[in-house]
Design a protein around this motif. Sequence first.
Motif, PDB file in Angstrom:
ATOM      1  N   TYR A  29       0.870  -1.176   0.000  1.00 52.76           N
ATOM      2  CA  TYR A  29       0.000   0.000   0.000  1.00 52.76           C
ATOM      3  C   TYR A  29       0.908   1.227   0.000  1.00 52.76           C
ATOM      4  CZ  TYR A  29      -4.099  -2.843   0.967  1.00 52.76           C
ATOM      5  OH  TYR A  29      -5.128  -3.749   0.883  1.00 52.76           O
ATOM      6  N   VAL A  30       0.607   2.194  -0.867  1.00 56.14           N
ATOM      7  CA  VAL A  30       1.503   3.327  -1.081  1.00 56.14           C
ATOM      8  C   VAL A  30       0.741   4.647  -0.997  1.00 56.14           C
ATOM      9  CG1 VAL A  30       3.113   4.395  -2.728  1.00 56.14           C
ATOM     10  CG2 VAL A  30       2.932   1.908  -2.613  1.00 56.14           C
ATOM     11  N   ASP A  31       1.399   5.649  -0.462  1.00 55.64           N
ATOM     12  CA  ASP A  31       0.896   7.029  -0.483  1.00 55.64           C
ATOM     13  C   ASP A  31       2.048   7.910  -0.946  1.00 55.64           C
ATOM     14  OD1 ASP A  31      -0.178   9.547  -0.118  1.00 55.64           O
ATOM     15  OD2 ASP A  31      -0.756   9.234   1.967  1.00 55.64           O
ATOM     16  N   SER A  54       4.012  16.083   0.595  1.00 58.91           N
ATOM     17  CA  SER A  54       4.486  15.238  -0.497  1.00 58.91           C
ATOM     18  C   SER A  54       5.388  14.124   0.025  1.00 58.91           C
ATOM     19  CB  SER A  54       5.220  16.086  -1.542  1.00 58.91           C
ATOM     20  OG  SER A  54       6.292  16.778  -0.947  1.00 58.91           O
ATOM     21  N   VAL A  55       4.981  13.539   1.137  1.00 56.51           N
ATOM     22  CA  VAL A  55       5.743  12.461   1.760  1.00 56.51           C
ATOM     23  C   VAL A  55       5.337  11.130   1.128  1.00 56.51           C
ATOM     24  CG1 VAL A  55       6.253  11.297   3.951  1.00 56.51           C
ATOM     25  CG2 VAL A  55       5.810  13.771   3.907  1.00 56.51           C
ATOM     26  N   THR A  56       6.319  10.312   0.823  1.00 53.39           N
ATOM     27  CA  THR A  56       6.045   8.986   0.271  1.00 53.39           C
ATOM     28  C   THR A  56       6.084   7.958   1.399  1.00 53.39           C
ATOM     29  OG1 THR A  56       6.992   9.562  -1.862  1.00 53.39           O
ATOM     30  CG2 THR A  56       6.839   7.217  -1.360  1.00 53.39           C
ATOM     31  N   ALA A  57       5.078   7.081   1.431  1.00 53.58           N
ATOM     32  CA  ALA A  57       5.013   6.038   2.459  1.00 53.58           C
ATOM     33  C   ALA A  57       4.610   4.723   1.804  1.00 53.58           C
ATOM     34  CB  ALA A  57       4.007   6.416   3.537  1.00 53.58           C
ATOM     35  N   VAL A  58       5.163   3.628   2.318  1.00 54.15           N
ATOM     36  CA  VAL A  58       4.867   2.294   1.794  1.00 54.15           C
ATOM     37  C   VAL A  58       4.622   1.355   2.965  1.00 54.15           C
ATOM     38  CG1 VAL A  58       5.722   0.355   0.412  1.00 54.15           C
ATOM     39  CG2 VAL A  58       6.373   2.686  -0.203  1.00 54.15           C
ATOM     40  N   ALA A 147      -8.510   1.747   0.953  1.00 53.93           N
ATOM     41  CA  ALA A 147      -7.229   2.327   1.364  1.00 53.93           C
ATOM     42  C   ALA A 147      -7.047   2.151   2.874  1.00 53.93           C
ATOM     43  CB  ALA A 147      -7.179   3.806   1.008  1.00 53.93           C
ATOM     44  N   ILE A 148      -5.811   2.183   3.312  1.00 51.70           N
ATOM     45  CA  ILE A 148      -5.499   2.142   4.735  1.00 51.70           C
ATOM     46  C   ILE A 148      -5.126   3.556   5.158  1.00 51.70           C
ATOM     47  CG2 ILE A 148      -3.953   1.236   6.513  1.00 51.70           C
ATOM     48  CD1 ILE A 148      -3.570  -1.233   4.704  1.00 51.70           C
ATOM     49  N   VAL A 149      -5.884   4.106   6.081  1.00 53.51           N
ATOM     50  CA  VAL A 149      -5.612   5.443   6.600  1.00 53.51           C
ATOM     51  C   VAL A 149      -4.854   5.283   7.911  1.00 53.51           C
ATOM     52  CG1 VAL A 149      -6.627   7.596   7.446  1.00 53.51           C
ATOM     53  CG2 VAL A 149      -7.664   6.408   5.484  1.00 53.51           C
ATOM     54  N   ASN A 182      -0.190  11.706   8.692  1.00 55.58           N
ATOM     55  CA  ASN A 182      -1.469  11.275   8.130  1.00 55.58           C
ATOM     56  C   ASN A 182      -1.181  10.706   6.744  1.00 55.58           C
ATOM     57  OD1 ASN A 182      -4.062  10.937   7.151  1.00 55.58           O
ATOM     58  ND2 ASN A 182      -4.783  12.892   7.916  1.00 55.58           N
ATOM     59  N   PHE A 183      -1.402   9.395   6.585  1.00 55.88           N
ATOM     60  CA  PHE A 183      -1.171   8.735   5.301  1.00 55.88           C
ATOM     61  C   PHE A 183      -2.431   8.057   4.834  1.00 55.88           C
ATOM     62  CE2 PHE A 183       3.077   8.527   7.402  1.00 55.88           C
ATOM     63  CZ  PHE A 183       3.746   9.363   6.521  1.00 55.88           C
ATOM     64  N   ASN A 184      -2.646   8.099   3.529  1.00 53.82           N
ATOM     65  CA  ASN A 184      -3.771   7.426   2.874  1.00 53.82           C
ATOM     66  C   ASN A 184      -3.163   6.420   1.895  1.00 53.82           C
ATOM     67  OD1 ASN A 184      -6.376   6.832   2.120  1.00 53.82           O
ATOM     68  ND2 ASN A 184      -6.487   8.484   0.631  1.00 53.82           N
ATOM     69  N   LEU A 185      -2.895   5.230   2.393  1.00 51.49           N
ATOM     70  CA  LEU A 185      -2.141   4.206   1.657  1.00 51.49           C
ATOM     71  C   LEU A 185      -3.078   3.382   0.769  1.00 51.49           C
ATOM     72  CD1 LEU A 185      -0.398   3.449   4.940  1.00 51.49           C
ATOM     73  CD2 LEU A 185       0.942   4.096   2.937  1.00 51.49           C
TER      74      LEU A 185
END
Length: 187
Positions: A29-31, A54-58, A147-149, A182-185
């Motif tokens: 899952y990516v944001d 504009s942070v990238t999260a996986v 999505a996973i919040v 806060n991520f919306n993956l």
Amino acid sequence: MKNNRTIQFALMLLLTCAFTSQLYAQNKYVDRAGYLKFEASEELFEPVEATNESVTAVLNADTGEFASLALVVGFRFANSLMEEHFNENYIESETYPKAVFKGTLIDFDLSRLTDDPTEMMIDGKLALHGKEKEVKTTVSLQKVNGAIVMKGGFTVTPSDFAIEIPSIVRNKIAREVLVSLNFNLKP
């Protein structure tokens, strides 16, 4: 000019890594537009806070492994002079261009997530300014439209990362810095 090339190179490398990893692992899952905010304000003084959208999260949903990367120059302040001092004098973003967190959600199980928020511990390391700090905190996770919040926060100090605050402004900056995420993956 050099700074723009560095940012472009970092973004290309990041996108290549993200694309390649998606080919090999289907349960990621990516944001790419995650949100980080830090606040180090002291009462009676100008707010010291910045956001980066504009942070990238996986998140590897099979293992619970989580990683995020924020380009330091992506943090925006209300005061442009404060932003300049942050990048040049404190974080030294030309030398240390990114903040990276790598960790694991403890006992993560994708099948247990619902649209109701669930609290879960995450344990990992935050790398910033050439130093690493162990971070263990509680985050809220929920599944929304596939999505996973993920929402949460933690506290660090400038000294955790060998960031020196000059005595002339030391009383205007909090000793503890609150970091919110806060991520919306999405799959």
